[in-house]
Design a protein around this motif. Sequence first.
Motif, short mmCIF file in Angstrom:
data_model
loop_
_atom_site.label_atom_id
_atom_site.label_comp_id
_atom_site.label_asym_id
_atom_site.label_seq_id
_atom_site.Cartn_x
_atom_site.Cartn_y
_atom_site.Cartn_z
N LEU A 352 2.80 -8.66 35.31
CA LEU A 352 3.25 -7.36 34.85
C LEU A 352 2.25 -6.27 35.22
O LEU A 352 2.64 -5.12 35.47
CB LEU A 352 3.47 -7.39 33.33
CG LEU A 352 4.69 -8.15 32.84
CD1 LEU A 352 4.67 -8.25 31.32
CD2 LEU A 352 5.98 -7.47 33.31
N GLY A 353 0.98 -6.62 35.26
CA GLY A 353 -0.02 -5.65 35.69
C GLY A 353 0.20 -5.21 37.13
O GLY A 353 0.02 -4.03 37.46
N ASP A 354 0.59 -6.14 37.98
CA ASP A 354 0.91 -5.78 39.36
C ASP A 354 2.10 -4.81 39.40
O ASP A 354 2.07 -3.80 40.11
CB ASP A 354 1.26 -7.02 40.18
CG ASP A 354 0.09 -7.98 40.35
OD1 ASP A 354 -1.06 -7.51 40.41
OD2 ASP A 354 0.34 -9.20 40.41
N VAL A 355 3.14 -5.13 38.65
CA VAL A 355 4.33 -4.28 38.64
C VAL A 355 3.99 -2.89 38.13
O VAL A 355 4.45 -1.87 38.69
CB VAL A 355 5.45 -4.94 37.81
CG1 VAL A 355 6.62 -3.99 37.63
CG2 VAL A 355 5.90 -6.24 38.47
N ALA A 356 3.17 -2.80 37.08
CA ALA A 356 2.78 -1.49 36.56
C ALA A 356 1.97 -0.71 37.60
O ALA A 356 2.11 0.51 37.73
CB ALA A 356 1.97 -1.66 35.28
N ARG A 357 1.15 -1.40 38.35
CA ARG A 357 0.36 -0.72 39.39
C ARG A 357 1.27 -0.19 40.49
O ARG A 357 1.09 0.95 40.96
CB ARG A 357 -0.67 -1.69 39.97
CG ARG A 357 -1.64 -1.05 40.96
CD ARG A 357 -2.75 -1.99 41.36
NE ARG A 357 -2.28 -3.09 42.21
CZ ARG A 357 -2.12 -4.33 41.81
NH1 ARG A 357 -2.37 -4.67 40.56
NH2 ARG A 357 -1.71 -5.27 42.66
N TRP A 358 2.27 -0.96 40.88
CA TRP A 358 3.15 -0.56 41.98
C TRP A 358 4.16 0.50 41.56
O TRP A 358 4.51 1.37 42.35
CB TRP A 358 3.92 -1.78 42.50
CG TRP A 358 3.07 -2.86 43.06
CD1 TRP A 358 1.86 -2.74 43.68
CD2 TRP A 358 3.37 -4.27 43.04
NE1 TRP A 358 1.39 -3.98 44.05
CE2 TRP A 358 2.29 -4.93 43.68
CE3 TRP A 358 4.44 -5.02 42.56
CZ2 TRP A 358 2.26 -6.32 43.83
CZ3 TRP A 358 4.42 -6.40 42.71
CH2 TRP A 358 3.33 -7.04 43.35
N MET A 359 4.62 0.44 40.31
CA MET A 359 5.76 1.28 39.91
C MET A 359 5.38 2.41 38.95
O MET A 359 6.23 3.25 38.64
CB MET A 359 6.85 0.41 39.28
CG MET A 359 7.35 -0.69 40.21
SD MET A 359 8.79 -1.58 39.58
CE MET A 359 10.11 -0.42 39.94
N SER A 360 4.14 2.45 38.52
CA SER A 360 3.70 3.51 37.62
C SER A 360 2.43 4.16 38.15
O SER A 360 2.42 5.33 38.52
CB SER A 360 3.49 2.96 36.21
OG SER A 360 3.24 4.01 35.29
N ALA A 361 1.34 3.41 38.21
CA ALA A 361 0.06 3.99 38.64
C ALA A 361 0.12 4.50 40.08
O ALA A 361 -0.36 5.60 40.39
CB ALA A 361 -1.05 2.97 38.49
N GLY A 362 0.71 3.70 40.99
CA GLY A 362 0.75 4.09 42.39
C GLY A 362 1.55 5.36 42.64
O GLY A 362 1.05 6.29 43.28
#
Length: 447
Positions: A352-362
Amino acid sequence: MSTDDLVLRSTRVVTPEGTRPASVAVTGGTITAVRPYGAPPPPGATVTDLGDDALLPGLVDTHVHVNDPGRTAWEGFGTATRAAAAGGVTTLLDMPLNSIPPTTTVSHLRVKRDVARPSVHVDVGFWGGAVPGNADDLRPLHEAGVFGFKAFLSPSGVEEFPALGPGDLETVAARVAELDGLLIVHAEDPAHLERAPQRGGPRYADFLASRPRAAENEAIGRLVEISRRLGTRVHVLHLSSSGALPLIAGAKAEGLPVTAETCPHFLTLTAEEVPDGATEFKCCPPIREAANQDALWAALADGTIDCVVSDHSPCTADLKVPDFAAAWGGISSLQLGLPAVWTAARRRGHTLGDVARWMSAGPAALAGLHRKGALAPGRDADFAVLAPEAAFTVDPGALHHRNHVTAYAGRTLHGVVRSTWLRGRRIAHHGALAEPAGLLLERQRSA
């Protein structure tokens, strides 16, 4: 619910430092602290215990075609932002084309803002458009707060938004560099498209052949060269071709200001599974083969691709005729992006951390939205609450975007969005939407 003195607690809080049990404190719509799970709440605070549901930063979707005004039958700010809120998206940026007028002048931007203001359920910002003949409009649009400038190198599909030829591209790129702005580009080379076999009809293989990887690769190579020569910040939209990945990786290694995105449909759907005549799968550039998809996932993992955004590009159902050459190209996925990506990501061992990085932070970093994109003190209290193990079957009739056409119809996806919060206010809860509470955003000026 008040935005003051709120605490959300979960055994799985997805922060920039990792996923852990935690309590997130909110005052005045801003995150004030991320504390241990068992930390006592401030006196008088409203505590919402999410149990094992995951608390993620609200998604930031920087690639959405709202089409409003002018093609409101295709989509509108009310319906698009309802779908966003239902899908855990708390901020979106609207593309400058498919609306009439397009966002190519300040007066056109003003029209679009006036239409959007009363009806947005999430925060909304706007891209400006770069088309032949509007180079002198770029600085006024920049000063009016657009987040950057969208351009096409091949036909856009609508006459109000023509593509830039080589000379116009040079002029626009130079102007954007002078502004220290951002040029975002639909990168397909028109000469390659013209040379490709063009056969109408229902066969997906024929449509795929008409949009070859070489068209993307050539166009992206040209953009890298322009960035190298002029210093322009360039972002590659909806990357589909794995063949362009070495070009993007090389530009990054060289220190050039080049970034790239891809989309849920390129990460979750494959050419091999598209039925003939199923033009709900049509988009440009196209969904490619499974091996190509594997390479896109590897590029996400190593940072060559910076973010994942929807490219939500809806239309009325009658435009999805069974002839791939004639059908409107665009996939509606605004409400489904998070579960679609999570379904594939978990299968490939991502977190989920990867998904948050790709879809929110990025995406937040791309747009310079410094208050968005992370669960950290000082950020907006924008949250998506996800039940990661829960599954559902996509029912088009249950989607909030205006026309119930989707390539995900009938698919079983993992990850149910339980609720969505915008600046500490719950705006969606188990499918029910609150009244519009979004703000219109402008690009944040440098200090």
